[in-house]
Motif scaffolding. Sequence first.
Motif, PDB file in Angstrom:
ATOM      1  N   ASN A   1      -0.699   6.514   4.862  1.00 39.76           N
ATOM      2  CA  ASN A   1       0.647   6.743   4.324  1.00 39.76           C
ATOM      3  C   ASN A   1       0.834   6.145   2.936  1.00 39.76           C
ATOM      4  O   ASN A   1       1.895   6.278   2.343  1.00 39.76           O
TER       5      ASN A   1
ATOM      6  N   TRP B   1       0.840   2.926   2.271  1.00 37.63           N
ATOM      7  CA  TRP B   1       1.588   1.667   2.331  1.00 37.63           C
ATOM      8  C   TRP B   1       0.721   0.465   1.988  1.00 37.63           C
ATOM      9  O   TRP B   1       1.226  -0.623   1.736  1.00 37.63           O
TER      10      TRP B   1
ATOM     11  N   GLY C   1       3.493   7.216   0.222  1.00 33.63           N
ATOM     12  CA  GLY C   1       3.730   5.788   0.025  1.00 33.63           C
ATOM     13  C   GLY C   1       3.206   5.292  -1.310  1.00 33.63           C
ATOM     14  O   GLY C   1       3.793   4.399  -1.926  1.00 33.63           O
ATOM     15  N   TYR C   2       2.102   5.886  -1.780  1.00 29.80           N
ATOM     16  CA  TYR C   2       1.562   5.520  -3.089  1.00 29.80           C
ATOM     17  C   TYR C   2       2.560   5.872  -4.192  1.00 29.80           C
ATOM     18  O   TYR C   2       2.771   5.103  -5.126  1.00 29.80           O
TER      19      TYR C   2
ATOM     20  N   THR D   1       4.169   0.432  13.008  1.00 30.79           N
ATOM     21  CA  THR D   1       3.390   1.648  12.746  1.00 30.79           C
ATOM     22  C   THR D   1       3.174   2.481  14.008  1.00 30.79           C
ATOM     23  O   THR D   1       2.676   3.602  13.932  1.00 30.79           O
TER      24      THR D   1
ATOM     25  N   GLU E   1       5.966  -7.161   2.677  1.00 29.09           N
ATOM     26  CA  GLU E   1       4.833  -7.469   1.795  1.00 29.09           C
ATOM     27  C   GLU E   1       3.783  -8.299   2.521  1.00 29.09           C
ATOM     28  O   GLU E   1       2.585  -8.069   2.392  1.00 29.09           O
TER      29      GLU E   1
ATOM     30  N   ARG F   1       1.771  -6.217   4.971  1.00 27.44           N
ATOM     31  CA  ARG F   1       0.769  -5.439   4.228  1.00 27.44           C
ATOM     32  C   ARG F   1      -0.419  -6.315   3.857  1.00 27.44           C
ATOM     33  O   ARG F   1      -1.574  -5.911   3.988  1.00 27.44           O
TER      34      ARG F   1
ATOM     35  N   ALA G   1      -1.294   2.765   7.964  1.00 32.92           N
ATOM     36  CA  ALA G   1      -0.683   2.259   6.734  1.00 32.92           C
ATOM     37  C   ALA G   1      -1.409   2.797   5.507  1.00 32.92           C
ATOM     38  O   ALA G   1      -0.789   3.199   4.518  1.00 32.92           O
TER      39      ALA G   1
ATOM     40  N   ARG H   1       5.443   3.381  -4.184  1.00 30.35           N
ATOM     41  CA  ARG H   1       5.024   2.058  -4.669  1.00 30.35           C
ATOM     42  C   ARG H   1       4.749   2.078  -6.170  1.00 30.35           C
ATOM     43  O   ARG H   1       5.070   1.134  -6.890  1.00 30.35           O
TER      44      ARG H   1
ATOM     45  N   PRO I   1      10.790   4.930   3.028  1.00 24.86           N
ATOM     46  CA  PRO I   1      10.065   3.757   2.525  1.00 24.86           C
ATOM     47  C   PRO I   1       9.122   3.174   3.574  1.00 24.86           C
ATOM     48  O   PRO I   1       9.244   3.458   4.766  1.00 24.86           O
ATOM     49  N   SER I   2       8.213   2.353   3.129  1.00 25.51           N
ATOM     50  CA  SER I   2       7.292   1.673   4.038  1.00 25.51           C
ATOM     51  C   SER I   2       8.077   0.738   4.960  1.00 25.51           C
ATOM     52  O   SER I   2       8.936  -0.009   4.499  1.00 25.51           O
TER      53      SER I   2
ATOM     54  N   SER J   1       7.369  12.358  -0.180  1.00 24.85           N
ATOM     55  CA  SER J   1       7.780  10.963  -0.290  1.00 24.85           C
ATOM     56  C   SER J   1       9.216  10.774   0.182  1.00 24.85           C
ATOM     57  O   SER J   1       9.535   9.823   0.897  1.00 24.85           O
TER      58      SER J   1
END
Length: 201
Positions: free
Chosen positions: A198, A200, A88-89, A183, A143, A146, A195, A92, A138-139, A133
């Motif tokens: 992963n 996110w 996820g990093y 999740t 937003e 999160r 989260a 992003r 995707p997450s 990835s």
Amino acid sequence: MIRILLAEDQHLVRGALSALLGLEPDLTIVAEAADGAAAVAAARTHRPDVALLDIEMPVLTGIEATEQLRVAVPETRVLILTTFGRPGYLRRAMDAGARGFVVKDSPPNELAAAIRRVAAGDVVLDPALAVASLGAGPSPLTERERDVLAAGAGGASVAQIADRLALSGGTVRNYLSSAIGKTGARNRTEAARIARDNGWL
């Protein structure tokens, strides 16, 4: 000569990276920073070719700093260097405008090569992480979901999260409930952990 901004909050790691990269004849460190906001300010002043950013830094994360650099110093290319090889990093970071993503256990010669390739305009990704990835997708979180999970990760109450994010308590509960469902967690603490694991958050 490729001019580099090095942003890493751990002083010893930053010093070691600076020393290693300083051994390369075509690389030079023009500025160092201990947090994301200082990295953006240094980039505005020094206009480096490549900004080498850690992800987990105070004030602004490496991803947040990347977003700001894309606007403030668009000619500077960002290479993310992190201990946290989370799919996820990577997603992003690339969405924020990074041109590369490598993990800290890469050999020094590979890091130097990645800097050269990013400076030349290439995109450089850790191969294993890129595959992970793609597999992870995707997450699932919005937003706002999160934001609410991150604000409550330290054990803050619903009222404290609501106050921090200028939301109503009911809205915070709705976001938390949605994030827990997406999740597959049993509670918000587990949802935040999933989260974070992963990438996110």
